[in-house]
Design a protein around this motif. Structure first.
Motif, PDB file in Angstrom:
ATOM      1  N   ARG A 151       0.937  -1.370  -0.095  1.00 20.80           N
ATOM      2  CA  ARG A 151      -0.217  -0.241  -0.403  1.00 20.80           C
ATOM      3  C   ARG A 151       0.796   1.191   0.051  1.00 20.80           C
ATOM      4  O   ARG A 151       0.292   2.471  -0.992  1.00 20.80           O
ATOM      5  CB  ARG A 151      -0.508  -0.331   1.218  1.00 20.80           C
ATOM      6  N   GLU A 152       2.106   1.022   0.171  1.00 17.72           N
ATOM      7  CA  GLU A 152       2.937   2.426   1.043  1.00 17.72           C
ATOM      8  C   GLU A 152       3.258   2.466  -0.354  1.00 17.72           C
ATOM      9  O   GLU A 152       3.307   4.091  -1.032  1.00 17.72           O
ATOM     10  CB  GLU A 152       4.133   1.927   1.942  1.00 17.72           C
ATOM     11  N   GLY A 153       3.980   2.028  -0.942  1.00 13.29           N
ATOM     12  CA  GLY A 153       4.423   1.897  -2.665  1.00 13.29           C
ATOM     13  C   GLY A 153       3.710   2.737  -3.448  1.00 13.29           C
ATOM     14  O   GLY A 153       3.846   3.651  -4.389  1.00 13.29           O
ATOM     15  N   TRP A 154       2.467   2.265  -3.924  1.00 15.28           N
ATOM     16  CA  TRP A 154       1.464   2.241  -4.572  1.00 15.28           C
ATOM     17  C   TRP A 154       0.749   3.891  -4.887  1.00 15.28           C
ATOM     18  O   TRP A 154       0.497   4.845  -5.036  1.00 15.28           O
ATOM     19  CB  TRP A 154       0.265   1.229  -4.542  1.00 15.28           C
ATOM     20  N   LEU A 155       0.724   4.147  -3.379  1.00 17.81           N
ATOM     21  CA  LEU A 155       0.604   5.135  -2.983  1.00 17.81           C
ATOM     22  C   LEU A 155       1.625   6.582  -3.087  1.00 17.81           C
ATOM     23  O   LEU A 155       1.164   7.917  -3.037  1.00 17.81           O
ATOM     24  CB  LEU A 155      -0.398   5.587  -0.964  1.00 17.81           C
ATOM     25  N   ALA A 156       2.556   5.898  -2.799  1.00  7.77           N
ATOM     26  CA  ALA A 156       3.441   6.993  -2.822  1.00  7.77           C
ATOM     27  C   ALA A 156       3.531   7.766  -4.777  1.00  7.77           C
ATOM     28  O   ALA A 156       3.843   8.119  -4.651  1.00  7.77           O
ATOM     29  CB  ALA A 156       4.866   6.720  -2.704  1.00  7.77           C
ATOM     30  N   LEU A 157       3.388   6.240  -5.326  1.00  7.99           N
ATOM     31  CA  LEU A 157       3.607   6.663  -6.960  1.00  7.99           C
ATOM     32  C   LEU A 157       2.372   7.236  -7.143  1.00  7.99           C
ATOM     33  O   LEU A 157       1.968   7.940  -8.077  1.00  7.99           O
ATOM     34  CB  LEU A 157       3.300   5.106  -7.617  1.00  7.99           C
ATOM     35  N   ALA A 158       1.728   7.503  -6.313  1.00  7.47           N
ATOM     36  CA  ALA A 158      -0.295   7.840  -6.912  1.00  7.47           C
ATOM     37  C   ALA A 158       0.266   9.877  -6.723  1.00  7.47           C
ATOM     38  O   ALA A 158      -0.589  10.132  -6.783  1.00  7.47           O
ATOM     39  CB  ALA A 158      -1.341   7.834  -6.379  1.00  7.47           C
ATOM     40  N   SER A 159       0.961   9.440  -5.647  1.00 12.10           N
ATOM     41  CA  SER A 159       1.132  10.652  -5.226  1.00 12.10           C
ATOM     42  C   SER A 159       1.989  11.988  -6.389  1.00 12.10           C
ATOM     43  O   SER A 159       2.404  12.740  -6.845  1.00 12.10           O
ATOM     44  CB  SER A 159       1.652  11.145  -3.548  1.00 12.10           C
ATOM     45  N   LEU A 160       2.645  10.803  -6.427  1.00  9.58           N
ATOM     46  CA  LEU A 160       3.846  12.171  -8.109  1.00  9.58           C
ATOM     47  C   LEU A 160       2.726  11.441  -8.742  1.00  9.58           C
ATOM     48  O   LEU A 160       3.340  12.108 -10.059  1.00  9.58           O
ATOM     49  CB  LEU A 160       4.970  10.277  -7.398  1.00  9.58           C
ATOM     50  N   ALA A 177      -2.449  15.882 -18.464  1.00  9.54           N
ATOM     51  CA  ALA A 177      -2.804  16.389 -17.528  1.00  9.54           C
ATOM     52  C   ALA A 177      -4.003  15.606 -16.735  1.00  9.54           C
ATOM     53  O   ALA A 177      -3.526  14.221 -16.005  1.00  9.54           O
ATOM     54  CB  ALA A 177      -3.453  17.701 -16.893  1.00  9.54           C
ATOM     55  N   GLN A 178      -4.691  15.494 -17.781  1.00 11.88           N
ATOM     56  CA  GLN A 178      -5.604  13.692 -17.722  1.00 11.88           C
ATOM     57  C   GLN A 178      -5.418  12.140 -17.774  1.00 11.88           C
ATOM     58  O   GLN A 178      -5.622  11.947 -17.227  1.00 11.88           O
ATOM     59  CB  GLN A 178      -6.602  14.249 -19.110  1.00 11.88           C
ATOM     60  N   LEU A 179      -4.117  12.575 -18.581  1.00 11.72           N
ATOM     61  CA  LEU A 179      -2.973  10.880 -18.091  1.00 11.72           C
ATOM     62  C   LEU A 179      -2.687  10.690 -16.901  1.00 11.72           C
ATOM     63  O   LEU A 179      -2.504   9.627 -16.601  1.00 11.72           O
ATOM     64  CB  LEU A 179      -2.007  10.906 -19.772  1.00 11.72           C
ATOM     65  N   ALA A 180      -2.074  11.707 -16.039  1.00 16.25           N
ATOM     66  CA  ALA A 180      -1.596  11.024 -15.240  1.00 16.25           C
ATOM     67  C   ALA A 180      -2.299  11.404 -14.927  1.00 16.25           C
ATOM     68  O   ALA A 180      -2.170  10.171 -12.936  1.00 16.25           O
ATOM     69  CB  ALA A 180      -0.666  13.018 -14.610  1.00 16.25           C
ATOM     70  N   LEU A 181      -3.858  11.851 -14.144  1.00 16.06           N
ATOM     71  CA  LEU A 181      -4.856  11.332 -13.083  1.00 16.06           C
ATOM     72  C   LEU A 181      -4.935   9.423 -13.602  1.00 16.06           C
ATOM     73  O   LEU A 181      -5.722   9.274 -12.446  1.00 16.06           O
ATOM     74  CB  LEU A 181      -6.041  12.511 -13.801  1.00 16.06           C
ATOM     75  N   ALA A 182      -5.134   9.951 -14.778  1.00 15.04           N
ATOM     76  CA  ALA A 182      -5.745   8.344 -15.407  1.00 15.04           C
ATOM     77  C   ALA A 182      -4.612   7.162 -14.478  1.00 15.04           C
ATOM     78  O   ALA A 182      -5.438   6.180 -13.658  1.00 15.04           O
ATOM     79  CB  ALA A 182      -5.484   7.826 -16.684  1.00 15.04           C
ATOM     80  N   ALA A 188      -3.849   3.816  -7.605  1.00  8.86           N
ATOM     81  CA  ALA A 188      -4.911   4.541  -5.863  1.00  8.86           C
ATOM     82  C   ALA A 188      -5.687   2.951  -5.680  1.00  8.86           C
ATOM     83  O   ALA A 188      -5.902   2.629  -4.447  1.00  8.86           O
ATOM     84  CB  ALA A 188      -5.690   6.054  -5.828  1.00  8.86           C
ATOM     85  N   GLN A 189      -6.165   2.761  -6.448  1.00  8.05           N
ATOM     86  CA  GLN A 189      -6.733   1.223  -6.696  1.00  8.05           C
ATOM     87  C   GLN A 189      -5.923   0.249  -6.053  1.00  8.05           C
ATOM     88  O   GLN A 189      -6.593  -0.561  -5.544  1.00  8.05           O
ATOM     89  CB  GLN A 189      -7.106   1.144  -7.767  1.00  8.05           C
ATOM     90  N   ARG A 190      -4.840   0.662  -6.793  1.00 13.96           N
ATOM     91  CA  ARG A 190      -3.927  -0.600  -6.081  1.00 13.96           C
ATOM     92  C   ARG A 190      -3.607  -0.343  -4.743  1.00 13.96           C
ATOM     93  O   ARG A 190      -2.911  -1.648  -3.863  1.00 13.96           O
ATOM     94  CB  ARG A 190      -2.667  -0.926  -5.966  1.00 13.96           C
ATOM     95  N   GLY A 191      -3.688   0.767  -3.831  1.00 17.71           N
ATOM     96  CA  GLY A 191      -3.184   1.115  -2.998  1.00 17.71           C
ATOM     97  C   GLY A 191      -4.048   1.579  -1.350  1.00 17.71           C
ATOM     98  O   GLY A 191      -4.199   1.582  -0.939  1.00 17.71           O
TER      99      GLY A 191
END
Length: 398
Positions: A151-160, A177-182, A188-191
């Motif tokens: 969870r920690e890894g996926w959320l760090a990636l989501a933040s970036l 911007a749209q691509l980054a949100l996707a 976030a789903q993996r987290g």
């Protein structure tokens, strides 16, 4: 003498209208914008409000960014920001390729701290720093997250990914911007984080706000609120919920739905009473101050510029507020003051927007259009005013 001869939204509207073989009367009818407003906007006698820009964009079937002139390619080259966009795009493309054997990733605790620092940099208005660092960090954290499967890894990636979104949105690259949100949603789903899921819908709604697609944006606001209902009760959930209501208020205000806008503001105020000033919760700056700041913005979107100016009375920005949000507020106040004839005060707030977050102010369409409106209103331009226009059009950012 015009300091920004090419940076005139009205000129772009007129050019696009002529390319589509439309008369001013025809565009007025198609867009629903009063004829006199349209003609004065094209002439530069009136600045283009977001409502006018979006209505004309829909009528002529072009992107809003085309009318406002984003991305400002010449300025991006001058500030050496254009070369930073492609690496971000490439970093977003490798999200599902697993760990890269050529990347030696640092421990996740270090990468999480780096991701948080970049969020802080964006809020401090340090766009170039964020744009420079985010691509490499995304690639490194992608490898670390795939290896750890935590969870920690996926959320760090989501933040970036969110920082990638912030950079793209602020520099005027809506597709990126749209691509980054996707990608943010994917991580976030993996987290398994419902609050991040709500954040994703909120940021996604903002992209539709900028594009003038208010109905879709409002549906995303509602979707984000429902997603947050699945999160465990916490101050974090309340802060993000309140911020989504603020986004919904601006969305409704720009669509000129006053009842819905005020309903969202009341809900946000209710959550702010519970959270207090939650400035660093997901770096949203949520709290009572942000509710008051958004009230100013909503009144301006409703074309109630006098009331917007009045709403600034007694409004004090906390010292720990993100500079990016503070600069945006100064730009909004400047716009409202310009429309109410307070030209000198308006220019002072444009100066404050630049002083607070120069990189952001330079690429902010509202700053540019407000400056153009002030330029049109002034018969004699002081040297300080002309130098501001020169800074907007060509000088490298501070």
């Amino acid at each position: 003498m015009h300091a920004l001869p090419e940076d005139h939204t009205g000129v772009r509207i007129a050019r696009l209208r002529r390319e589509r073989h439309l008369t001013q009367r025809a565009l007025s009818d198609l867009s629903g914008i009063p004829y006199s407003t349209l003609t004065k906007t094209e002439q530069g006698a009136l600045p283009a409000t977001p409502h006018v820009v979006n209505a004309c964009a829909r009528a002529m079937q072009v992107e809003t960014a085309t009318i406002v002139g984003q991305p400002y390619a010449g300025d991006l080259r001058a500030d050496e920001l254009d070369v930073l966009i492609r690496p971000i795009r490439e970093a977003l493309d490798v999200y599902d390729l697993g760990a890269d054997p050529d990347v030696q990733a640092r421990p996740l605790v270090d990468l999480t701290a780096e991701a948080e620092a970049l969020c802080a940099a964006v809020r401090a208005g340090e766009i170039k720093r964020a744009a420079t660092d985010v691509a490499g960090l995304i690639e490194e954290t992608t490898t670390a997250a795939h290896i750890a499967q935590s969870r920690e890894g996926w959320l760090a990636l989501a933040s970036l990914y969110r920082t990638g979104y912030d950079v793209a949105a602020k520099l005027g690259f809506p597709d990126l911007a749209q691509l980054a949100l996707a990608r943010m949603d994917w991580a976030a789903q993996r987290g398994s984080d419902a609050v991040f899921g709500g954040m994703y819908q909120y940021l996604r709604a903002l992209t539709y706000l900028r594009a003038g697609q208010y109905r879709t944006g409002q549906r995303l606001v509602d979707l984000g609120l429902r997603a947050l209902e699945q999160a465990d009760p916490s101050r974090e959930r309340e802060a993000v919920t309140g911020q989504i209501h603020l986004g919904g208020a601006v969305m409704a205000g720009r669509a000129h739905d006053e009842a819905l806008a005020m309903s969202h503001l009341r809900e946000a105020e209710r959550f702010a009473e519970s959270t207090g000033e939650a400035v660093k919760v997901h770096w949203l700056a949520f709290g009572p101050t942000n509710v008051r700041v958004h009230r100013v913005a909503v009144l301006a979107e409703l074309d109630k510029y006098g009331e917007a100016v009045e709403a600034t009375a007694g409004l004090s920005i906390p010292r720990d507020w993100p500079k990016s949000r503070t600069s945006h507020h100064y730009a909004e106040v400047a716009r409202a003051q310009m429309w109410t004839g307070k030209l000198d005060a308006s220019f002072q707030n444009l100066l404050a927007a630049r002083r607070t977050a120069p990189q952001q102010a330079k690429y902010h369409p509202m700053v540019r259009d407000t400056y153009a409106g002030l330029e049109a209103a002034h018969r004699r331009l002081p040297e300080s005013f002309l130098s501001y226009g020169s800074w907007l059009s060509s000088a490298p950012s501070a």
